[in-house]
Motif scaffolding. Sequence first.
Motif, PDB file in Angstrom:
ATOM      1  N   ASP A  77      -3.392  -1.514  -7.898  1.00  0.00           N
ATOM      2  CA  ASP A  77      -4.100  -1.639  -6.620  1.00  0.00           C
ATOM      3  C   ASP A  77      -4.451  -3.098  -6.305  1.00  0.00           C
ATOM      4  N   ASP A 299       0.001   6.531  -8.472  1.00  0.00           N
ATOM      5  CA  ASP A 299      -1.246   6.088  -9.071  1.00  0.00           C
ATOM      6  C   ASP A 299      -1.539   6.764 -10.391  1.00  0.00           C
ATOM      7  N   THR A 340      -2.286   1.835   3.444  1.00  0.00           N
ATOM      8  CA  THR A 340      -2.925   0.896   2.528  1.00  0.00           C
ATOM      9  C   THR A 340      -3.490  -0.298   3.267  1.00  0.00           C
TER      10      THR A 340
END
Length: 352
Positions: A77, A299, A340
């Motif tokens: 991230d 993720d 995002t």
Amino acid sequence: MNTLLSRPRKNKDTKDMKLLLLIDTILSMRKQEQTNYAFRHYLRTTSSSTITEHTRELYEWREKICHWTYNVIDHFDLQRETVAISIDLFDRVIAVRGNKCDGDMALLVSLTTLYIAIKLHEKKKIKLCTLTQLSRGQFGPRDIEQMEMDILRDLTWFVHPPTVLEFIEYLLKFLPQEVNMTTRYDVFEYSRYLAELSVCDPFFIEHDASNIAFAAILNVLECDIGYDCISHKSRERFFRDLDTHLHFQRGKPSVRLARDRLQIMLNASSVGATNNENESPIAYKKRDENTRSSADSVDSRSSKGVASRFRSDSMDSSVGSKGSRSSKGSKGSMGRFFKTQRNRSGSSITPY
């Protein structure tokens, strides 16, 4: 009364100072990209045949590295611009070494340039031991630390390259005031996507980041932003200001080359995702928003899982020259990309 009369003058002076500062910043960045960070200044091979001999192998590894680095950045991230910085360092380091590398060297150099980029440009830090795990035990902390010193020496500590995204942010500040924030945001995001595509294409290694940024903006304005959003008059004023203050010219051969290449990459990306090369980023975004959930699966992967993909032939789940936006679980898909980046501060797209 005098105070009221002085306010317009004060506001004008403030605006003029911001404009001068903006111009000075961009000119300084362009000087840097043409001197300290120019790829040609690091290339120490004089024989063109030597470059040709190793070009194919080098570009194959570079493409894998780009996709792999995007996967790592998404997994932790981090900011995707860090990939551009890491790859810039990688390209210049390999140039210093004669544009030669094998798989082991490519992995070690890419791990180290990523480590440097994260240390210098990310608020969130990744432990060195975590990065070494990405090599699946092939390299230890000492290997990366030694390579870090070698890279800093080879690059003479020039590790803050101007990026395409930085230029996009600054150039879009010249959009006229009447262009609303929603439109500004759209131009920024679509240009940003093209910037990410350009990172993975070796065609752009020797192109100035400023030209790539300008080319990306031109393509977006021509193909994806209607005249109901930005009028012809506003566009011409925007182009005129860029030419007057910064000498950005639409007809420049290097800009035309960059525009053509970006369009080819975008078409290839659309074909890979939709089998329809005429689909624009906006159309893809609207169609893909309903299927975003699968993108989040990346993720849950461990760092070991990310590492295993470096040597895989299916390194196509991120934004890259193969444009595989259709890959399952990809954060590089257009839908995931927009999801995002909407968390990004709007300050970067406000006018000066």
